[in-house]
Design a protein around this motif. Structure first.
Motif, PDB file in Angstrom:
ATOM      1  N   THR A 243       1.140   7.790   4.995  1.00 48.21           N
ATOM      2  CA  THR A 243       2.020   7.412   6.103  1.00 48.21           C
ATOM      3  C   THR A 243       1.595   6.082   6.707  1.00 48.21           C
ATOM      4  O   THR A 243       2.441   5.235   7.024  1.00 48.21           O
ATOM      5  N   VAL A 244       0.290   5.874   6.867  1.00 50.72           N
ATOM      6  CA  VAL A 244      -0.205   4.637   7.462  1.00 50.72           C
ATOM      7  C   VAL A 244       0.094   3.445   6.542  1.00 50.72           C
ATOM      8  O   VAL A 244       0.526   2.383   7.015  1.00 50.72           O
ATOM      9  N   ILE A 245      -0.118   3.624   5.251  1.00 49.09           N
ATOM     10  CA  ILE A 245       0.208   2.555   4.305  1.00 49.09           C
ATOM     11  C   ILE A 245       1.699   2.218   4.385  1.00 49.09           C
ATOM     12  O   ILE A 245       2.083   1.035   4.417  1.00 49.09           O
ATOM     13  N   GLY A 246       2.532   3.232   4.442  1.00 48.40           N
ATOM     14  CA  GLY A 246       3.969   2.995   4.539  1.00 48.40           C
ATOM     15  C   GLY A 246       4.361   2.282   5.811  1.00 48.40           C
ATOM     16  O   GLY A 246       5.211   1.373   5.791  1.00 48.40           O
ATOM     17  N   LEU A 247       3.753   2.669   6.922  1.00 46.95           N
ATOM     18  CA  LEU A 247       4.059   2.012   8.198  1.00 46.95           C
ATOM     19  C   LEU A 247       3.624   0.552   8.183  1.00 46.95           C
ATOM     20  O   LEU A 247       4.345  -0.323   8.683  1.00 46.95           O
ATOM     21  N   ALA A 248       2.467   0.270   7.611  1.00 44.82           N
ATOM     22  CA  ALA A 248       2.003  -1.119   7.535  1.00 44.82           C
ATOM     23  C   ALA A 248       2.932  -1.952   6.662  1.00 44.82           C
ATOM     24  O   ALA A 248       3.275  -3.094   7.005  1.00 44.82           O
ATOM     25  N   GLN A 281      -1.046 -15.611  10.598  1.00 39.31           N
ATOM     26  CA  GLN A 281      -0.744 -14.230  10.972  1.00 39.31           C
ATOM     27  C   GLN A 281      -0.299 -13.392   9.776  1.00 39.31           C
ATOM     28  O   GLN A 281      -0.805 -12.283   9.556  1.00 39.31           O
ATOM     29  N   VAL A 282       0.635 -13.918   8.990  1.00 38.02           N
ATOM     30  CA  VAL A 282       1.143 -13.121   7.875  1.00 38.02           C
ATOM     31  C   VAL A 282       0.078 -12.969   6.777  1.00 38.02           C
ATOM     32  O   VAL A 282       0.004 -11.918   6.116  1.00 38.02           O
ATOM     33  N   ALA A 283      -0.757 -13.986   6.598  1.00 34.97           N
ATOM     34  CA  ALA A 283      -1.817 -13.876   5.601  1.00 34.97           C
ATOM     35  C   ALA A 283      -2.853 -12.845   6.025  1.00 34.97           C
ATOM     36  O   ALA A 283      -3.286 -12.008   5.219  1.00 34.97           O
ATOM     37  N   GLU A 284      -3.254 -12.910   7.304  1.00 37.80           N
ATOM     38  CA  GLU A 284      -4.257 -11.951   7.786  1.00 37.80           C
ATOM     39  C   GLU A 284      -3.719 -10.524   7.727  1.00 37.80           C
ATOM     40  O   GLU A 284      -4.417  -9.606   7.290  1.00 37.80           O
ATOM     41  N   ALA A 285      -2.478 -10.322   8.153  1.00 35.81           N
ATOM     42  CA  ALA A 285      -1.888  -8.989   8.116  1.00 35.81           C
ATOM     43  C   ALA A 285      -1.783  -8.478   6.683  1.00 35.81           C
ATOM     44  O   ALA A 285      -2.084  -7.306   6.396  1.00 35.81           O
ATOM     45  N   SER A 286      -1.369  -9.347   5.771  1.00 34.66           N
ATOM     46  CA  SER A 286      -1.213  -8.941   4.371  1.00 34.66           C
ATOM     47  C   SER A 286      -2.548  -8.554   3.760  1.00 34.66           C
ATOM     48  O   SER A 286      -2.638  -7.567   3.003  1.00 34.66           O
ATOM     49  N   LEU A 287      -3.589  -9.307   4.066  1.00 40.93           N
ATOM     50  CA  LEU A 287      -4.907  -8.981   3.535  1.00 40.93           C
ATOM     51  C   LEU A 287      -5.412  -7.645   4.093  1.00 40.93           C
ATOM     52  O   LEU A 287      -6.065  -6.864   3.386  1.00 40.93           O
ATOM     53  N   LYS A 288      -5.111  -7.363   5.347  1.00 36.54           N
ATOM     54  CA  LYS A 288      -5.509  -6.079   5.934  1.00 36.54           C
ATOM     55  C   LYS A 288      -4.773  -4.920   5.258  1.00 36.54           C
ATOM     56  O   LYS A 288      -5.354  -3.848   5.048  1.00 36.54           O
ATOM     57  N   ILE A 289      -3.508  -5.135   4.929  1.00 28.52           N
ATOM     58  CA  ILE A 289      -2.764  -4.097   4.211  1.00 28.52           C
ATOM     59  C   ILE A 289      -3.387  -3.880   2.840  1.00 28.52           C
ATOM     60  O   ILE A 289      -3.548  -2.742   2.383  1.00 28.52           O
ATOM     61  N   ASP A 290      -3.757  -4.973   2.175  1.00 28.43           N
ATOM     62  CA  ASP A 290      -4.435  -4.853   0.874  1.00 28.43           C
ATOM     63  C   ASP A 290      -5.727  -4.045   1.005  1.00 28.43           C
ATOM     64  O   ASP A 290      -6.032  -3.178   0.164  1.00 28.43           O
ATOM     65  N   GLN A 291      -6.491  -4.322   2.057  1.00 25.52           N
ATOM     66  CA  GLN A 291      -7.749  -3.605   2.262  1.00 25.52           C
ATOM     67  C   GLN A 291      -7.491  -2.125   2.554  1.00 25.52           C
ATOM     68  O   GLN A 291      -8.223  -1.246   2.053  1.00 25.52           O
ATOM     69  N   ALA A 292      -6.468  -1.851   3.348  1.00 19.73           N
ATOM     70  CA  ALA A 292      -6.121  -0.457   3.635  1.00 19.73           C
ATOM     71  C   ALA A 292      -5.745   0.276   2.355  1.00 19.73           C
ATOM     72  O   ALA A 292      -6.142   1.438   2.139  1.00 19.73           O
ATOM     73  N   VAL A 328      -8.362   3.142   6.622  1.00 17.07           N
ATOM     74  CA  VAL A 328      -6.922   2.952   6.396  1.00 17.07           C
ATOM     75  C   VAL A 328      -6.189   2.866   7.727  1.00 17.07           C
ATOM     76  O   VAL A 328      -5.343   1.980   7.939  1.00 17.07           O
ATOM     77  N   CYS A 329      -6.520   3.774   8.638  1.00 20.73           N
ATOM     78  CA  CYS A 329      -5.851   3.787   9.942  1.00 20.73           C
ATOM     79  C   CYS A 329      -6.126   2.505  10.721  1.00 20.73           C
ATOM     80  O   CYS A 329      -5.204   1.887  11.279  1.00 20.73           O
ATOM     81  N   ARG A 330      -7.380   2.093  10.771  1.00 16.30           N
ATOM     82  CA  ARG A 330      -7.742   0.892  11.532  1.00 16.30           C
ATOM     83  C   ARG A 330      -7.082  -0.352  10.957  1.00 16.30           C
ATOM     84  O   ARG A 330      -6.467  -1.141  11.684  1.00 16.30           O
ATOM     85  N   LEU A 331      -7.193  -0.536   9.657  1.00 13.77           N
ATOM     86  CA  LEU A 331      -6.646  -1.733   9.023  1.00 13.77           C
ATOM     87  C   LEU A 331      -5.123  -1.753   9.068  1.00 13.77           C
ATOM     88  O   LEU A 331      -4.508  -2.808   9.292  1.00 13.77           O
ATOM     89  N   GLY A 332      -4.512  -0.595   8.881  1.00 13.29           N
ATOM     90  CA  GLY A 332      -3.054  -0.541   8.966  1.00 13.29           C
ATOM     91  C   GLY A 332      -2.558  -0.881  10.353  1.00 13.29           C
ATOM     92  O   GLY A 332      -1.572  -1.617  10.514  1.00 13.29           O
ATOM     93  N   LYS A 333      -3.243  -0.362  11.368  1.00 12.08           N
ATOM     94  CA  LYS A 333      -2.854  -0.667  12.746  1.00 12.08           C
ATOM     95  C   LYS A 333      -3.072  -2.140  13.059  1.00 12.08           C
ATOM     96  O   LYS A 333      -2.227  -2.778  13.711  1.00 12.08           O
ATOM     97  N   GLU A 334      -4.197  -2.691  12.624  1.00 16.93           N
ATOM     98  CA  GLU A 334      -4.462  -4.108  12.886  1.00 16.93           C
ATOM     99  C   GLU A 334      -3.386  -4.991  12.250  1.00 16.93           C
ATOM    100  O   GLU A 334      -2.924  -5.965  12.856  1.00 16.93           O
ATOM    101  N   ALA A 335      -2.977  -4.643  11.045  1.00 12.27           N
ATOM    102  CA  ALA A 335      -1.915  -5.415  10.387  1.00 12.27           C
ATOM    103  C   ALA A 335      -0.605  -5.302  11.150  1.00 12.27           C
ATOM    104  O   ALA A 335       0.078  -6.318  11.401  1.00 12.27           O
ATOM    105  N   ALA A 336      -0.248  -4.091  11.545  1.00 14.12           N
ATOM    106  CA  ALA A 336       1.004  -3.894  12.278  1.00 14.12           C
ATOM    107  C   ALA A 336       0.972  -4.586  13.633  1.00 14.12           C
ATOM    108  O   ALA A 336       1.978  -5.149  14.078  1.00 14.12           O
ATOM    109  N   ASP A 337      -0.185  -4.549  14.294  1.00  9.47           N
ATOM    110  CA  ASP A 337      -0.304  -5.198  15.603  1.00  9.47           C
ATOM    111  C   ASP A 337      -0.119  -6.710  15.481  1.00  9.47           C
ATOM    112  O   ASP A 337       0.518  -7.339  16.337  1.00  9.47           O
ATOM    113  N   ILE A 338      -0.695  -7.298  14.440  1.00  8.56           N
ATOM    114  CA  ILE A 338      -0.531  -8.743  14.233  1.00  8.56           C
ATOM    115  C   ILE A 338       0.946  -9.094  14.045  1.00  8.56           C
ATOM    116  O   ILE A 338       1.472 -10.021  14.664  1.00  8.56           O
TER     117      ILE A 338
END
Length: 393
Positions: A243-248, A281-292, A328-338
């Protein structure tokens, strides 16, 4: 029309993807009405989503957690509440498979049966002839409105005064629902409170929770199946992260959908896509999604791999399973917040999906089992040779 036999992972992911327009169409309704739309539930059933953790002898698919991850990620792209509810059903459904086989016969006699549940021991159980009588209540019961059964946990006090947590299965018709789910996030999950008043549960539908947490299960027919011989907490962890991956991913898609028509007000940037800050912003968020996604894949790979081999779990592996879930939760949230922050003031309108996505992923991070800080600390304790300090590992 569904194909015959057990569908492949790719087939189930395809079915989930095909549900996106319908689920997205009902996402605002679910958010406003604080429960999943009936049509969404029916569509999930038709796609076989509720069969994914059901034993094959009942027509189920016995899917591994990698499949759960990929299917939930697709559902999460459409609506976080729907994906979360489906994931929650998978966990108590799997837990049902730990009970004696005759109990499973009763539960799985209902087509597309839905089992909600909790791990919180917020009720009391008194032993009586033939079983126990339970009184108490449980909060945060996602999917209760559309469930047939609930898996409950209660504290049983024996005549000698010894207290022991038990896990049991109760028909929803034996419970009362309190419509108290008024929240800021995951509103569509309908995670209401359920109440038991002098509910009798026969002994065959009761298991000692410590035995369950230690992997001592009562089912004989499921004992040889890889997916049913894994510890509960790693299974719950691996079942939840999709669910977190999908939301991100949904946050990223929602951001880029609006990007071409947006400027940055009160600056000289007539196109937001030209601004260096946007690139960062989009690069940082995308990398966080990759890490998640890395942590999610590592988690499901560990759970599925050890299920196949039957190897014993080490304490460090159990702790790392929860740590991966927390990451997964932390990185997904950080990406979504960005991405939500980069979406500007217009994104706070309720018709703009990213505000709901941000609320939902924030709510997931507050869940007691999924909280990143709790899970990271647990992993660190074990790495330092300390006792974990919890049975939920």
């Amino acid at each position: 029309m569904l194909t015959t036999g057990v569908p492949t992972r790719e087939e189930l992911v395809r079915r989930a993807s095909e549900l996106l327009p319908l689920l997205r169409g009902h996402a605002d309704w679910a958010d406003e009405n604080r429960r999943i739309h009936d049509e969404s539930i029916e569509a999930l059933a038709d796609a076989g989503i509720f069969k994914m953790r059901v034993p094959a002898r009942y027509g189920g698919y016995e899917c591994d957690t990698r499949t759960l991850l990929e299917v939930a990620a697709e559902l999460g792209r459409a609506d976080g509440s729907t994906a979360w509810t489906a994931s929650v059903y998978w966990i108590p459904t799997w837990m049902t498979c730990l009970f004696p086989d005759e109990v499973q016969d009763e539960v799985f006699s209902t087509p597309d049966v839905r089992v909600c549940g909790t791990l919180s021991p917020t009720a009391m159980a008194a032993p009586v002839d033939g079983g126990v009588v339970v009184n108490g209540k449980w909060g945060f019961v996602s999917g209760a409105w559309h469930s047939h059964w609930q898996e409950i946990v209660a504290i049983q006090v024996n005549p000698d005064g010894e207290a022991m947590p038990i896990m049991a299965l109760v028909p929803m018709s034996d419970l009362q629902i309190v419509d108290d789910w008024h929240t800021s996030g995951l509103r569509g999950t309908g995670s209401v409170t359920t109440v038991a008043q002098d509910v009798f549960i026969p002994a065959e539908r009761v298991l000692p929770l410590p035995a369950v947490l230690m992997g001592q299960y009562a089912s004989k027919l499921n004992a040889a199946s890889p997916i049913y011989r894994t510890p509960l907490l790693p299974v719950a962890s691996a079942s939840s992260v999709g669910t977190v991956i999908g939301l991100a991913r949904a946050a990223k898609e929602a951001f880029f959908e609006r990007l071409p028509s947006r400027k940055i007000t009160y600056t000289h940037y007539e196109s937001q896509s030209e601004a260096p800050v946007t690139h960062l912003q989009v690069a940082e968020a995308s990398l966080k999604i990759d890490q998640a996604e890395f942590h999610a894949q590592r988690l499901t790979g560990l759970v599925d791999g050890k299920g196949v081999t039957g190897e014993q779990w080490t304490l460090e592996e159990r702790a790392r399973a929860r740590a991966d879930m927390g990451a997964v939760c932390r990185l997904g949230k950080e990406a979504a917040d960005i991405l939500a922050s980069a979406s500007g003031g217009s994104s706070i309108y309720t018709h703009v999906p990213i505000q709901r996505i941000a609320r939902d992923i924030s709510a997931v991070n507050l869940h007691a089992l999924m909280n990143p800080n709790t899970n990271t600390e647990l992993y660190g304790r074990v790495l330092c040779g300390q006792e974990p300090g919890t049975f939920y590992i």
